[in-house]
Design an enzyme around this catalytic site. Structure first.
Site, PDB file in Angstrom:
ATOM      1  N   ASP A 101       0.621  -1.028   0.004  1.00 22.22           N
ATOM      2  CA  ASP A 101      -0.063  -0.043   0.026  1.00 22.22           C
ATOM      3  C   ASP A 101       0.901   1.229  -0.007  1.00 22.22           C
ATOM      4  OD1 ASP A 101      -2.186  -1.562   0.160  1.00 22.22           O
ATOM      5  OD2 ASP A 101      -2.309  -1.347   2.304  1.00 22.22           O
TER       6      ASP A 101
HETATM    7  N1  URA Z   1      -1.103  -5.623   3.983  1.00 18.70           N
HETATM    8  C1  URA Z   1      -1.758  -4.529   3.862  1.00 18.70           C
HETATM    9  O1  URA Z   1      -2.613  -4.472   4.387  1.00 18.70           O
HETATM   10  N2  URA Z   1      -1.129  -3.781   3.296  1.00 18.70           N
HETATM   11  C2  URA Z   1      -0.018  -4.119   2.590  1.00 18.70           C
HETATM   12  O2  URA Z   1       0.682  -3.100   1.960  1.00 18.70           O
HETATM   13  C3  URA Z   1       0.556  -5.359   2.863  1.00 18.70           C
HETATM   14  C4  URA Z   1      -0.108  -6.157   3.305  1.00 18.70           C
END
Ligand code: URA
Length: 236
Positions: A101
């Site tokens: 993310d």
């Molecule tokens: N899980 C999440 O919530 N975000 C990420 O970036 C990776 C795994």
């Protein structure tokens, strides 16, 4: 492949610099400096030298990248920097293995080896991903159990068994989580399922590959031969 592409892929210089080196006779193919940038070469059978040094062309490259926050795991984005903005320009075919993310930092493998990428991401291979996270409150033994048993995060199936370890207890908790899937926002949704919020998230490992703690956010380095061969065993 074209001689100038090979030299650019090997990060010998920019396209302009490479043209110059060729023109000035610094590049030889089978000892001849009568070469042109668009000449077709085969690095497997021809000796290509630059400034007197023989080049060993690698078809595939593998980088460990420490993705910083506010960087998008995509090739292009109108608002934010992307992972590609941090990597060598000459390697246009590079892609990140999986996504993190915008506000997640940590380990991203970047490669042009589509098969390795596909295998590492394949749900059938169960390659582990390890995250560290700061969570907005205390965690209980039941939460650790719930992670192990599988959580309903709003998909058709429960999450696969995940290992939750609390590293720091307090008003907020610092945890390590190991999962073997890669569902969308998985870690955040798993904590949401137990009524908690993720305040900070960092991926520290993927399979056998551990984020090098000498790298700073935004930095990358090539995988070592040992790291790569262990990673290939993970996806095997
Ligand atoms: N899980 C999440 O919530 N975000 C990420 O970036 C990776 C795994």
């Amino acid at each position: 492949m074209r001689l100038d592409k090979l030299l650019a892929d090997m990060q010998i210089g920019t396209r302009k610099e490479i043209k110059q080196y060729i023109r000035q006779g610094h590049v030889t193919v089978d000892k001849s400096s009568q070469v042109s940038p668009n000449q077709q070469v085969d690095p497997n059978i021809q000796a290509i030298c630059c400034f007197g040094k023989e080049l060993h062309y690698q078809k595939y490259v593998y980088y460990m990248f420490y993705k910083p926050q506010n960087c998008v795991t995509a090739r292009q984005d109108a608002l934010h920097k992307t992972v590609m903005d941090y990597l060598p320009e000459s390697r246009k075919a590079l892609s990140p293995v999986g996504r993190l993310d915008l506000d997640t930092e940590g380990l991203l493998i970047i490669t042009n080896d589509g098969m390795l990428s596909h295998n590492l991401l394949s749900p059938a291979k169960h390659v582990s991903k390890i995250y560290e996270a700061r969570i907005d409150g205390p965690l209980r033994t039941e939460d650790i159990k719930a992670f192990r048993l599988g959580l309903d995060i709003g998909d058709n199936t429960l999450t696969s068994p995940a290992e939750l370890t609390v590293l720091e207890h307090g008003d907020s908790s610092y945890v390590r989580v190991a999962i073997t899937e890669g569902r969308y926002h998985q870690i955040k949704r798993m904590f949401a399922a137990i009524g908690r919020q993720v305040l900070f998230l960092k991926r520290t490992a993927m399979g056998s590959l551990v984020l090098d703690d000498t790298l700073l956010p935004g930095e990358y380095r090539e995988l070592t031969t040992e790291e790569l061969s262990r990673l290939k065993q993970d996806e095997g």
